[in-house]
Structure formats: C-alpha cells, structure tokens
Design a protein around this motif. Structure first.
Motif, PDB file in Angstrom:
ATOM      1  N   ALA A 174       0.891  -1.189  -0.356  1.00  0.00           N
ATOM      2  CA  ALA A 174       0.324   0.193  -0.163  1.00  0.00           C
ATOM      3  C   ALA A 174       0.800   1.662  -0.104  1.00  0.00           C
ATOM      4  CB  ALA A 174      -0.927  -0.536   0.970  1.00  0.00           C
ATOM      5  N   PRO A 175       1.738   1.792  -1.148  1.00  0.00           N
ATOM      6  CA  PRO A 175       2.513   2.477  -0.639  1.00  0.00           C
ATOM      7  C   PRO A 175       1.717   3.559  -0.855  1.00  0.00           C
ATOM      8  CG  PRO A 175       1.994   1.955  -3.449  1.00  0.00           C
ATOM      9  CD  PRO A 175       1.352   0.556  -2.039  1.00  0.00           C
ATOM     10  N   ASP A 176       0.112   4.413  -1.306  1.00  0.00           N
ATOM     11  CA  ASP A 176       0.045   5.359  -0.720  1.00  0.00           C
ATOM     12  C   ASP A 176      -0.329   5.824   0.851  1.00  0.00           C
ATOM     13  OD1 ASP A 176      -1.813   2.951  -0.442  1.00  0.00           O
ATOM     14  OD2 ASP A 176      -3.514   4.045  -1.045  1.00  0.00           O
ATOM     15  N   GLN A 177       0.308   4.771   1.548  1.00  0.00           N
ATOM     16  CA  GLN A 177      -0.056   4.880   2.885  1.00  0.00           C
ATOM     17  C   GLN A 177       1.354   4.662   3.787  1.00  0.00           C
ATOM     18  OE1 GLN A 177      -2.451   4.985   5.008  1.00  0.00           O
ATOM     19  NE2 GLN A 177      -3.802   4.493   2.906  1.00  0.00           N
ATOM     20  N   ALA A 178       2.451   4.961   2.010  1.00  0.00           N
ATOM     21  CA  ALA A 178       3.490   4.803   3.132  1.00  0.00           C
ATOM     22  C   ALA A 178       4.378   5.725   4.264  1.00  0.00           C
ATOM     23  CB  ALA A 178       4.440   5.613   1.876  1.00  0.00           C
ATOM     24  N   ALA A 179       3.872   6.783   4.985  1.00  0.00           N
ATOM     25  CA  ALA A 179       3.976   7.631   5.933  1.00  0.00           C
ATOM     26  C   ALA A 179       3.516   6.972   6.942  1.00  0.00           C
ATOM     27  CB  ALA A 179       3.357   9.606   6.086  1.00  0.00           C
ATOM     28  N   ASP A 180       2.811   7.024   7.138  1.00  0.00           N
ATOM     29  CA  ASP A 180       1.646   5.690   8.063  1.00  0.00           C
ATOM     30  C   ASP A 180       2.683   4.323   8.352  1.00  0.00           C
ATOM     31  OD1 ASP A 180       0.235   6.786  10.231  1.00  0.00           O
ATOM     32  OD2 ASP A 180      -0.962   4.019   9.445  1.00  0.00           O
ATOM     33  N   MET A 181       2.745   3.450   7.884  1.00  0.00           N
ATOM     34  CA  MET A 181       3.631   2.668   7.879  1.00  0.00           C
ATOM     35  C   MET A 181       5.000   2.784   8.020  1.00  0.00           C
ATOM     36  SD  MET A 181       1.498   0.571   6.615  1.00  0.00           S
ATOM     37  CE  MET A 181      -0.197   0.217   6.302  1.00  0.00           C
ATOM     38  N   ARG A 182       5.430   3.559   7.152  1.00  0.00           N
ATOM     39  CA  ARG A 182       7.356   4.126   7.895  1.00  0.00           C
ATOM     40  C   ARG A 182       6.702   4.466   9.206  1.00  0.00           C
ATOM     41  NH1 ARG A 182      11.336   4.551   3.466  1.00  0.00           N
ATOM     42  NH2 ARG A 182      12.638   4.270   5.870  1.00  0.00           N
ATOM     43  N   PHE A 183       6.404   5.139   9.762  1.00  0.00           N
ATOM     44  CA  PHE A 183       6.274   5.615  11.496  1.00  0.00           C
ATOM     45  C   PHE A 183       5.105   3.792  12.060  1.00  0.00           C
ATOM     46  CE2 PHE A 183       2.485   6.783  14.311  1.00  0.00           C
ATOM     47  CZ  PHE A 183       3.959   7.770  14.999  1.00  0.00           C
ATOM     48  N   LYS A 184       5.062   3.510  11.884  1.00  0.00           N
ATOM     49  CA  LYS A 184       4.970   2.107  12.668  1.00  0.00           C
ATOM     50  C   LYS A 184       6.430   1.447  12.598  1.00  0.00           C
ATOM     51  CE  LYS A 184      -0.292   2.460  12.106  1.00  0.00           C
ATOM     52  NZ  LYS A 184      -0.982   1.839  11.226  1.00  0.00           N
ATOM     53  N   MET A 185       6.635   1.488  11.351  1.00  0.00           N
ATOM     54  CA  MET A 185       8.262   0.648  11.158  1.00  0.00           C
ATOM     55  C   MET A 185       9.193   1.343  11.978  1.00  0.00           C
ATOM     56  SD  MET A 185       8.393   0.241   7.625  1.00  0.00           S
ATOM     57  CE  MET A 185       9.459  -0.046   7.797  1.00  0.00           C
ATOM     58  N   GLY A 186       8.748   2.329  12.501  1.00  0.00           N
ATOM     59  CA  GLY A 186       9.835   3.346  13.015  1.00  0.00           C
ATOM     60  C   GLY A 186       9.670   2.782  14.459  1.00  0.00           C
ATOM     61  N   LEU A 187       8.843   2.877  14.522  1.00  0.00           N
ATOM     62  CA  LEU A 187       8.239   2.024  16.284  1.00  0.00           C
ATOM     63  C   LEU A 187       8.384   1.153  16.865  1.00  0.00           C
ATOM     64  CD1 LEU A 187       4.428   3.657  16.469  1.00  0.00           C
ATOM     65  CD2 LEU A 187       6.542   4.992  17.783  1.00  0.00           C
ATOM     66  N   CYS A 188       8.189   0.276  15.639  1.00  0.00           N
ATOM     67  CA  CYS A 188       8.982  -1.425  15.783  1.00  0.00           C
ATOM     68  C   CYS A 188      10.572  -1.685  16.300  1.00  0.00           C
ATOM     69  CB  CYS A 188       8.689  -2.087  15.140  1.00  0.00           C
ATOM     70  SG  CYS A 188       6.504  -2.316  14.884  1.00  0.00           S
ATOM     71  N   ARG A 189      10.892  -0.332  15.460  1.00  0.00           N
ATOM     72  CA  ARG A 189      12.575  -0.527  15.845  1.00  0.00           C
ATOM     73  C   ARG A 189      12.547   0.266  17.163  1.00  0.00           C
ATOM     74  NH1 ARG A 189      14.425  -1.757  10.871  1.00  0.00           N
ATOM     75  NH2 ARG A 189      13.018  -0.670   9.038  1.00  0.00           N
ATOM     76  N   VAL A 190      12.230   1.158  17.502  1.00  0.00           N
ATOM     77  CA  VAL A 190      12.403   2.017  19.044  1.00  0.00           C
ATOM     78  C   VAL A 190      12.245   1.200  19.793  1.00  0.00           C
ATOM     79  CG1 VAL A 190      11.959   3.887  20.603  1.00  0.00           C
ATOM     80  CG2 VAL A 190      12.138   4.478  18.463  1.00  0.00           C
ATOM     81  N   LYS A 191      11.009   0.321  20.217  1.00  0.00           N
ATOM     82  CA  LYS A 191      10.345  -0.631  21.027  1.00  0.00           C
ATOM     83  C   LYS A 191      11.497  -1.703  20.962  1.00  0.00           C
ATOM     84  CE  LYS A 191       6.832   1.266  22.655  1.00  0.00           C
ATOM     85  NZ  LYS A 191       6.189   1.329  24.148  1.00  0.00           N
ATOM     86  N   GLY A 192      11.995  -2.340  19.553  1.00  0.00           N
ATOM     87  CA  GLY A 192      12.644  -3.874  20.083  1.00  0.00           C
ATOM     88  C   GLY A 192      14.385  -3.347  19.585  1.00  0.00           C
TER      89      GLY A 192
ATOM     90  N   PHE B 228      15.901  -2.209  17.610  1.00  0.00           N
ATOM     91  CA  PHE B 228      16.140  -2.024  16.083  1.00  0.00           C
ATOM     92  C   PHE B 228      16.950  -0.841  15.647  1.00  0.00           C
ATOM     93  CE2 PHE B 228      13.263  -5.091  16.588  1.00  0.00           C
ATOM     94  CZ  PHE B 228      13.985  -6.398  16.911  1.00  0.00           C
ATOM     95  N   ASN B 229      17.685  -0.852  14.885  1.00  0.00           N
ATOM     96  CA  ASN B 229      18.195   0.714  14.805  1.00  0.00           C
ATOM     97  C   ASN B 229      17.581   1.313  13.448  1.00  0.00           C
ATOM     98  OD1 ASN B 229      20.447   0.104  15.772  1.00  0.00           O
ATOM     99  ND2 ASN B 229      21.706  -1.142  14.273  1.00  0.00           N
ATOM    100  N   GLY B 230      17.474   1.786  12.512  1.00  0.00           N
ATOM    101  CA  GLY B 230      17.294   2.503  11.920  1.00  0.00           C
ATOM    102  C   GLY B 230      15.758   3.675  11.992  1.00  0.00           C
ATOM    103  N   ALA B 231      15.673   3.474  13.535  1.00  0.00           N
ATOM    104  CA  ALA B 231      14.164   4.229  12.656  1.00  0.00           C
ATOM    105  C   ALA B 231      14.475   5.741  13.261  1.00  0.00           C
ATOM    106  CB  ALA B 231      13.785   4.202  14.962  1.00  0.00           C
TER     107      ALA B 231
END
Length: 542
Positions: free
Chosen positions: A95-113, A115-118
């Motif tokens: 869903a490339p039209d939801q890129a901003a929201d998905m990248r935000f959630k990916m960042g949260l997962c990296r912070v919580k876990g 992981f690098n790249g948040a």
C-alpha cells in the motif's frame, strides 16, 4: 515520575497511532471472513485468537493488506517487535499510498525492539507527509534522548516540536498536542532565556489537558522563579488537588512558603488551604508541614556542613603535621607511644567526621538511563563473595522501565542494603532482592528482604540517623547515606520490620512518563472508520 498513576489524565501516549482509514480489502471472501474474525478478537483483547484469524486470512490471500497490518498490531501489542516490523514493512510495498503511516509504525517497532533505523523511518514518514505530526514527535524524542540542553540534538527536537504546534495553528489535527506542549516546555525551561516561551507553552498544554498535574507543577516552578509567587502558589495547589499523592508540588509549595512568607502569612495560608481543600485539608497540611520541617533541617544542615567542612580541613592539617613530626624524629630515637596513639586517634576521628559530613550532603549526581535489572546483576557479582552460607536470591519482574539515575551512587546504596541484610541473618538464612514496576506510584522499586531477627520498635525511628548503629564495629552512616542517595534521585527509602519476622528495605525511584512503554498503543484498522530545596520540575525526557 514522582506522582501517582496519571494514566487517565496524562498526555496521550507519544506512540499512539491513528487508525488508517483506507486499506485495500481482499477480493477473496474467505480471507475477508477470517479478517473480520480477527477484528472481533482484537476488539475484545483476544490476541491469540486475532493472530490465528489474521494468519488464516493471509494463508488464503498473502496480499491482504489489512490482515497483514492488523497482524502487525497484534505482534506489537504482544511485545513481539521483531515480528511486527516485517508486517508493516510488507504493507509499505503493498500500500504505497500509506507510506508515511507504515514508515511511522516501522519506526516505532524499531524503537521498542531496540533495532537500528528508527530515525530514518520517522524522517521518511515526514518526507512522505510533512504534516505527519506523530512522526515529528517521535523524531524529536529520539533526537533529545540523552542530549544536553544546549546540544544540536536538543535544539533539533525543539524545532520539531515547534513545527507540531505551528501545524496545529494551521489546522492540522494532532491527538497529542498537550504531550507536544509539555515536552517542548520541559526542554525550554532548561535555559533561563526561554522562560517566557516555556510558560506560554505550558499554559497552552494545560488548556488542552487541564488535568495533568505535572504540567501545573512545572508551570508553578517557572512562575516562582519569575517572582510571580501568587500565581505559582495557585499552580502548586492545583497540582495537589488533581493528584494528592504527587510529591513535587508539596515540596515546591513548602519551598515557596519557607522563603516568601512571614509567620503571620503562613497562618493565613494554612487557613486558606483548610477552606480550599475541605476534607483533604488535614492530609495536605500534614504533608506540607513535613516538607517545611525538612526545609528547616536542610537549612540547618547546610550551615552545619559549611562549618563542619572547615573543621575537617583543620583536622586534616593537624593530622598531616602530626605524621610529619613523627617522620622527622630520627630513626635511632624511639617515638613516644603517646604520640603514635594521638596520630591513630586523630586519623580515626577524621575518618568518622568525613563520613558524617558525607551523610549530610550528597555529591552531585551524574544521571543516565539505567536498566535496573542489569544494575542489580552487577551488584550480585560484587557481593557474591561475601554471602558466607547465606542464600542470596534475585528476582525481577519481566518489564521494568529504565530510570534516570546515577548508576554508581544507586549501586552503592543497594550494595549497602544487601550487605546489611546479610549481616542480619544467620548462616542458614536468606536474603531476597526484588525489582519491579509500581504502577500506582509510577516508580521502579528495589526491595531487599531478610529473614533475620528484625528491628526492634524502639530503634526503628533512629536507623536512618547519621552515626546511629547497632553493630559493635559499625560507624552508623551507611543507612543515612543510602537515604541521602535515594532522596537525591527524588525517590523514597522505606523500612518495614517486625521483631522476629525479618526486615524489608524498599527503594522507589520515579519514572519519567515518556519512558513508560505503552503496551497497546497502535490502533488497528478494520472496515474504513475513523495519548533538594530548589523547586523541582518534571524532566519528561533526557
């Protein structure tokens, strides 16, 4: 955070995610049915059932974006950050039209876990959508964490938070405007030149969330520093009204009254508190009076410390001259035994006096974010060779938030408590050290419990007094130093004991609210539908 549970009134969690309104639905009816089952299970908190339903939906249609997204939500709520991350990464491609929201959630997962790249994810989210304010907020948190007040990272965080408030002024929706205000103001109030802006931002945050007691406390501190004592008085009282168990406003109100009110004015203030607080007045006045007593003790202690430090220097000079005199006596001449005894006595008295002075005044803190479980593991290595036949057990709750402490000082305090407990038990006794999170007090606790003979009621009120000891060879300053260390961290050290039933010493260290993990912070997407004596302010992040 030194407050009671503020979960109802605290700013919205900084990682709260708005619901995605449009996600592609599967063309397969079976997949859609499994997805609906997953939605129902997720709504009721049945995470295991939701996981099974969404996985079933994906087994029928691997391109089912909504099932993939909500499976990521399930993993996120379960704390399985490593499983949640690839779910949102896949949604980014689906869903490339939801890129901003998905990248935000990916960042949260990296912070919580961990992981690098948040940071890159949050930056990408704001590039895809410049007004993705939640991403700006998370990016600000990352840039500010551990940064000094005047650093580039802290300034970048301030700029990001200012952008959020400017965007809100432009009409952009933000579900966490109060959190942005309080965080920004807590950064601004570190520098005197930003005081006026900090006051304005705190007030804006309190307009959005008037029930947040730490915001009122921090505003009161700035008003007090600005000489606006009447307004500061009101701010501290509001904080106490909102959260009667929140410690800082009592301390700050006591500081204001101690420094700015005469005896006659104090009487009037007490009368006013009785009128304003009604049935709660007795409790409020009791706590306020204790803080005022502590203020008086601190003032006396500071005077004694200053004079005591001068005496210590004179004692050190006398000892140095005595030892020099002994060294100058020719080797073929016998040094009088009396002179050697004087030197030994002087050294013993000097050491006692230095210990006493240390119990009166705490060294400057060098705080950093610390994992208490790891700190206790290090303590265990330190004391493992001193247990004798005593059983020493350590137990940790699975989720213990980090706290901002001076690791060396806290390690000293805990080590001292453990060694005291080991001394109190027989060879076949046991000492248990536990650590966990107290949700009601919003604090991390460390408990040291022994099954020794306990502490008699006659001396329980004196055990934290400098110089008091029940040990033949003890100097009596260990527990008073522990108490001073814990107090310097805005914490509490308490003791519970009954003769014949052992003793428990408990340390409570406050947790800053942004550092407390939010276990259910990602929304889920179903059918398209629409968180010392100086006045003390909360530091919302370091």
């Amino acid at each position: 955070m030194t407050k009671s549970d503020l979960s109802d009134n605290a700013p919205a969690p900084s990682d709260r995610i708005g619901i995605v309104r449009t996600l592609p639905e599967s063309a397969n009816e079976t997949a859609r049915g499994h997805c609906r089952d997953g939605d129902s299970a997720l709504e009721t908190g049945d995470l295991a059932g939701a996981e099974g339903a969404y996985r079933a939906a994906l087994s029928v249609d691997a391109g089912n974006v909504r099932a993939r997204h909500n499976l990521g939500v399930v993993y996120y709520r379960l704390g399985r950050w490593g499983d949640a991350l690839p779910c949102f990464t896949a949604c980014l491609d689906l869903a490339p039209d939801q890129a901003a929201d998905m990248r935000f959630k990916m960042g949260l997962c990296r912070v919580k876990g961990g992981f690098n790249g948040a940071q890159q994810d949050f930056e990408a989210a704001t590039e895809n959508d410049p007004d993705h304010l939640e991403a700006h907020f998370q990016w600000a948190l990352l840039r500010a964490e551990g940064a000094n007040s005047g650093s580039r990272g802290r300034q970048q965080a301030v700029e990001a938070l200012r952008y959020i408030l400017d965007a809100v002024d432009r009409g952009v929706r933000c579900c966490n405007v109060d959190g942005a205000c309080f965080l920004l103001a807590s950064f601004l109030d570190d520098l005197p030149e930003n005081t006026d802006e900090a006051i304005s931002v705190y007030r804006r945050g309190l307009e959005a969330n008037p029930l947040f007691a730490p915001g009122h406390n921090n505003l009161g501190v700035l008003l007090m520093q600005n000489g606006q004592t009447l307004q500061a008085l009101g701010a501290f009282k509001i904080a106490i009204q909102l959260e009667p168990d929140y410690a800082l406003p009592y301390r700050n109100l006591a500081h204001l009254l101690f420094d700015c009110r005469s005896s006659a004015q104090m009487e009037q203030e007490y009368t006013t508190i009785i009128e304003e607080f009604g049935a709660k007045a007795a409790s409020v006045l009791a706590r306020l009076s204790l803080e005022l007593i502590d203020m008086g003790r601190v003032q006396v202690g500071e005077s004694l410390y200053t004079r005591g430090h001068q005496i210590k220097n004179l004692m050190g000079l006398v000892g140095s001259r005595t030892r020099r005199l002994i060294r100058r006596i020719p080797k073929d001449n016998a040094v009088p035994d009396g002179l050697r005894e004087i030197a030994r006595d002087q050294e013993h008295i000097y050491d006692q006096w230095v210990a006493y002075l240390r119990s009166m005044k705490q060294d400057p803190l060098n705080p950093t974010l610390v994992d208490i479980r790891q700190l206790l593991r290090n303590v265990r290595k330190t004391v493992s060779g001193r247990t004798g036949g005593t059983l020493l057990r350590f137990a940790f709750e699975p989720q213990v938030p980090q706290v901002k402490v001076d690791p060396g000082m806290l390690r000293e305090a805990v080590t001292n408590l453990i060694l005291n407990a080991l001394d109190a038990v027989d060879e076949d006794g046991a000492v248990t050290v536990q650590a966990g999170y107290d949700n009601k007090r919003a604090s991390v606790f460390i408990e040291v419990e022994d099954d020794g003979p306990g502490i008699s009621e006659e001396i329980q009120g004196r055990i934290f007094d400098p110089g008091f000891s029940t040990k033949e060879k003890g100097n009596g300053f260990g527990l008073s130093i522990c108490s001073r260390i814990v107090s310097a961290h805005r914490g509490n050290l308490r003791m519970i004991s009954r003769p014949g039933a052992g003793a428990v010493f408990r340390i409570d260290i406050p947790v800053d609210f942004e550092l407390v993990s939010e276990s259910e912070s990602i929304g889920w997407s179903s059918e398209p539908i629409d968180a010392s004596r100086l006045p003390l302010a909360e530091e919302f992040i370091e």
